[in-house]
Every structure is written in C-alpha cells, then in structure tokens.
Design a protein around this motif. Structure first.
Motif, mmCIF file in Angstrom:
data_model
loop_
_atom_site.group_PDB
_atom_site.id
_atom_site.type_symbol
_atom_site.label_atom_id
_atom_site.label_comp_id
_atom_site.label_asym_id
_atom_site.label_seq_id
_atom_site.Cartn_x
_atom_site.Cartn_y
_atom_site.Cartn_z
ATOM 1 N N GLY A 126 0.821 -1.205 0.000
ATOM 2 C CA GLY A 126 0.000 0.000 0.000
ATOM 3 C C GLY A 126 0.855 1.254 0.000
ATOM 4 N N LEU B 163 3.092 0.416 -7.837
ATOM 5 C CA LEU B 163 1.749 -0.059 -8.143
ATOM 6 C C LEU B 163 1.773 -1.264 -9.081
ATOM 7 C CD1 LEU B 163 -1.292 0.406 -7.825
ATOM 8 C CD2 LEU B 163 -1.188 1.932 -9.789
ATOM 9 N N ALA C 236 -14.204 1.105 -6.512
ATOM 10 C CA ALA C 236 -13.440 0.207 -5.642
ATOM 11 C C ALA C 236 -14.017 -1.202 -5.620
ATOM 12 C CB ALA C 236 -13.393 0.770 -4.218
ATOM 13 N N ARG D 243 1.244 -5.278 -7.782
ATOM 14 C CA ARG D 243 0.140 -6.166 -8.154
ATOM 15 C C ARG D 243 0.667 -7.570 -8.455
ATOM 16 N NH1 ARG D 243 -2.922 -2.276 -12.555
ATOM 17 N NH2 ARG D 243 -3.675 -0.686 -11.100
ATOM 18 N N ALA E 115 -13.296 -0.640 -0.987
ATOM 19 C CA ALA E 115 -12.248 -1.655 -0.870
ATOM 20 C C ALA E 115 -12.500 -2.554 0.339
ATOM 21 C CB ALA E 115 -10.881 -0.979 -0.759
ATOM 22 N N PHE F 21 -3.731 2.456 -0.184
ATOM 23 C CA PHE F 21 -3.429 3.292 -1.343
ATOM 24 C C PHE F 21 -4.394 4.477 -1.442
ATOM 25 C CE2 PHE F 21 -5.118 3.851 -5.699
ATOM 26 C CZ PHE F 21 -4.064 4.529 -6.282
ATOM 27 N N GLY F 22 -5.649 4.221 -1.057
ATOM 28 C CA GLY F 22 -6.658 5.264 -1.161
ATOM 29 C C GLY F 22 -6.429 6.446 -0.241
ATOM 30 N N SER G 171 -7.741 -5.727 -1.978
ATOM 31 C CA SER G 171 -8.646 -4.751 -1.376
ATOM 32 C C SER G 171 -7.969 -4.021 -0.215
ATOM 33 C CB SER G 171 -9.917 -5.451 -0.883
ATOM 34 O OG SER G 171 -10.626 -6.040 -1.961
ATOM 35 N N THR H 96 -8.955 -6.444 -12.302
ATOM 36 C CA THR H 96 -7.495 -6.586 -12.273
ATOM 37 C C THR H 96 -7.071 -8.031 -12.097
ATOM 38 O OG1 THR H 96 -7.201 -4.353 -11.392
ATOM 39 C CG2 THR H 96 -5.391 -5.899 -11.079
ATOM 40 N N PHE I 154 -12.782 -2.561 -9.424
ATOM 41 C CA PHE I 154 -11.365 -2.635 -9.761
ATOM 42 C C PHE I 154 -10.686 -3.959 -9.432
ATOM 43 C CE2 PHE I 154 -6.974 -2.190 -8.269
ATOM 44 C CZ PHE I 154 -6.355 -1.809 -9.446
ATOM 45 N N PRO I 155 -10.785 -4.497 -8.198
ATOM 46 C CA PRO I 155 -10.028 -5.725 -7.896
ATOM 47 C C PRO I 155 -10.447 -6.918 -8.727
ATOM 48 C CG PRO I 155 -11.504 -5.171 -6.087
ATOM 49 C CD PRO I 155 -11.518 -4.005 -7.017
ATOM 50 N N SER J 72 -5.669 -1.551 -1.635
ATOM 51 C CA SER J 72 -6.445 -0.435 -2.182
ATOM 52 C C SER J 72 -6.886 0.525 -1.083
ATOM 53 C CB SER J 72 -7.674 -0.966 -2.940
ATOM 54 O OG SER J 72 -7.280 -1.733 -4.052
#
Length: 425
Positions: free
Chosen positions: A25, A125, A332, A129, A275, A152-153, A146, A339, A335-336, A149
């Motif tokens: 993160g 980033l 959110a 991943r 997330a 990171f958020g 999550s 990805t 996205f996961p 994220s």
C-alpha cells in the motif's frame, strides 16, 4: 485447498499478510502523492515560474505520459530480474527526480524532472500487483488487493492536505523535498522488509523480440481489451475530477488552498469503504455480481451529479462532492475483480499483463489531464457530463465482456485454472 496454498505462499515470502498489505500500500501511494501533493501550490508555482493554468496542467501530463511509457517496462523487467530489484531501483530514481523538481528554477526544468518522476513512479503499483498474485490467489488475492487499495486510497486524500500545510509555513519546493523523504523511507522499508517473491526458476528471459511478441499477444487478446477498457473508462470518470481538482476546488467551489480535503476526503473515503466491502464479501459474492453492484453505484453517482449541476447555479460542499464519494465506492468494487481477471489470464506473465493494463489506464489519464480537463474544467456541468460518458463507456465494455464470455468465471479460482494467452483468444 486454495487457502492452504495461499498461506504457504505468504509464509514463503517471509511476510504476514498485514505487513505485506502495509508495504505494498505504501509503495502504491507514492505515485498519487506525486500528482496530488502539488495541487495547492499551482497558483504559487505558476506565479514564480511564469506559467498560466494551462501550462501548469502540463506538469501532470508530463508525469503521466512518462509513467505510461515506462509502465510497459516495469512488469516484464520484474518478470526477468525479480520484483525486489525493480522496486528498489525505481524508488532510487524517483528520489533523485524529486530533488531535481525541488531545485527547478523554470517550467522547462520542472517538466523534465516531473517526467523523470513518472518514468520511475510505476514500480510500486505495477510490480506490487504482481507480488500479490505471486503469493496469493483466488479469494485471498482479492482480499489482499482490497487491503492494499484501502491503504493506497489514503494518498489522494491526504496528499493535497499535506501540500496545503507545507505551503502554510514554507515555499512550494519543500513539497518536493517531502516526496524525497517519503521515497527514501519506502526504499529503506523495501530493502529490509520485502523478500523476493518471483523465484529464479520462474523468471523469463529479458529479450526484446519475445517481449514484443508477448505484448502484442496480450494487447490483441479481445478479452484483455474489454477488461482493460472497462476498468480504464470507469476510473476515468473519477480521474477527470482528480486532474481538475485545482479548478474544481478553487474556482468552482470557491475554497482556499487549504481546503482540498473537502474534495479528496469524501472521494477517498468512498474508495476505502468500497475496498473494505470488497475484501469482506470475497468468497461470499460472485465476482460478476460484485462488478454489477459497482457499476450500479457508479451509474447512480454520475446521474445524481448531472442533476445536481443542472439545478444549482453555484456548487457547494458537501453536496457537490457526495456523488464522487458514491462513484469512488463503486469503482473500488469493480477494480479488484477486473485486475485479478487480467492477471489470471497470464500466470507466467503477470508483470507484463499488469504493465499493459497500467499502460492502458495511464494513456487515458494523460489525455484526460492534458486535453479533456483543461477543456471541461471551466464548467461544473461539463465535468459532470464528461464523467458520465466515462462511466457509461466502462459499463458498456464490461457488458460486452459478459456477453462474449458468458459462463466464464471473472477470475480463475487458482493458478492451474488460468489459461495460457493463446487459449483466451
């Protein structure tokens, strides 16, 4: 069985899941810090460097274009020489570039070092991943993604606040000295805490022709195109506002340079909540259902935003920022799943797949920051309409993917189930 395999992989990495989430993160944070921390300083920087608002917007575009160009290198490089080396090298270059930004005396020099920041900023980033997918898979990977994220958020929320505080007692170059300190701290943490998660026997040779061939195969894969486009356009609705934050906060909301939190805190709060929910429902709600829930939230948010800007003459807080909060919550959730679906398509080329996904998003973000934001940020309604177009495009590509691959799981349940590139065409 999957839980036992994931636990074994994490144990082999030498890190607990919580420590890994904190480190990854943090590594993902320094990219957003590079963009958002300088927002409050735009007027002061422009006055000192003799640059108008449009010229200052190019400090974002230069960063994002460079980020996009080298994003296609970070992943394959980590596939070939290991994740840890790439991350440490990128952090070192970023620290040196931030020193150059702090010492810049004209716009041209600043843009050059901003580009150098962008060249190195993707390692945290993109490679992060791949690290997640190295040690975990299935629901466990979604949970860790999550958690990362959520951490990171925090960056986009606190970065402009930090920038505003720094401006309160010092000049804008100190913001870049803050980035130097932050990147050095991350380098030390990575050096001592992050083991290599990509063993030598699994590495691929770093040769130009096979690399290019792999990239072409990934990029021409219709499923990759649809998944990458769905994620890119969906996030574009939010990034349009992020890139337009100086105009939105200072000109339209009529707030001061220390009030960027009014925009970023609700937006990132929604992202972190999304997330958290994604991690909690992993394994309990099907990935396709979670994506539908996310896009429904995004659709409601952009529709409410348009209606609000049609009925009011001057947007005000908190009502003007609430739609972005709901939109970020939906993003959110989406996205996961998207990805992990992309990474599961290429179990031996996760770095390359992550790089190409990032490249797709970054090219879009660079266009948004350099072209669309200057055009649309003059009007709150134009921003709302632009965000709605992005959300609709993201949803349309996802719908295309669900119809094209009806019955196929959004994410492979384990690595053995992930198909090779040619099998996904």
């Amino acid at each position: 069985m999957r839980a036992m395999d994931s636990a074994t992989n994490v144990a082999r990495s030498g890190l607990s899941t919580k420590r890994l989430a904190l480190l990854l993160g943090g590594l993902a944070m320094f990219g957003p810090f590079s963009i958002d921390t300088i927002f409050p300083a735009f007027p002061e920087m422009g006055a000192q460097l003799g640059a108008d608002k449009l010229a200052m917007q190019q400090t974002i575009s230069a960063y994002l274009v460079a980020y996009a160009v080298t994003s296609v290198v970070h992943g394959p490089l980590s596939d070939a020489i290991g994740r840890r080396r790439v991350i440490l090298g990128g952090l070192a270059i970023f620290a040196l570039a931030s020193v150059g930004c702090a010492l810049s005396m004209d716009l041209g020099t600043l843009l050059m070092f901003r580009a150098l920041q962008g060249l190195s900023a993707g390692v945290g980033l993109i490679v992060g991943r791949a690290v997640i997918r190295d040690v975990l898979h299935g629901d466990d990977a979604q949970r860790l993604m999550s958690q990362v994220s959520m951490i990171f958020g925090i960056a986009p929320a606190i970065a402009p606040v930090i920038g505003g505080w720094i401006l309160g007692w010092s000049a804008w170059p100190v913001i870049f000295w803050f980035l130097v300190a932050f990147s050095v701290l991350l380098w030390i943490a990575t050096f001592f805490a992050l083991p290599e998660t990509h063993p030598r026997e699994a590495r691929l040779p770093l040769r130009a022709r096979p690399l290019l061939r792999n990239y072409v195969a990934i990029f021409l894969n219709p499923r990759f195109q649809r998944l990458a486009a769905a994620g890119t356009f969906n996030f574009g609705a939010l990034f349009l506002y992020i890139a337009s934050a100086p105009a939105f906060v200072l000109d339209h909301l009529h707030l001061d340079q220390r009030s960027f939190a009014w925009f970023f805190v609700p937006m990132i709060g929604g992202m972190m909540l999304g997330a958290f929910v994604s991690g909690r429902i992993a394994g309990k709600v099907a990935g396709e259902t979670q994506v539908r829930m996310g896009f429904a939230c995004c659709g409601f948010a952009v529709a409410a935003n348009i209606v609000y800007n049609l009925v009011v003459d001057v947007p005000t807080v908190p009502w003007a920022v609430l739609p972005m909060m709901v939109n970020s919550f939906g993003i959110a959730l989406v996205f996961p799943i998207l990805t992990l679906a992309i990474l599961d398509m290429y179990p031996r080329q996760r770095g390359s797949a992550s790089s190409l996904q990032a490249f797709t998003g970054l090219v879009s973000n660079a266009v948004v920051a350099g072209v669309l934001s200057p055009l649309l940020s003059r009007s709150p309604l134009h921003l709302a309409l632009g965000a709605a177009v992005f959300s609709v495009l993201g949803w349309a590509f996802w719908r295309w993917e669900t119809h094209a691959n009806a019955g196929m799981p959004m994410c492979a349940p384990n690595e053995a189930a992930a198909l090779e590139p040619t099998e996904r065409l």
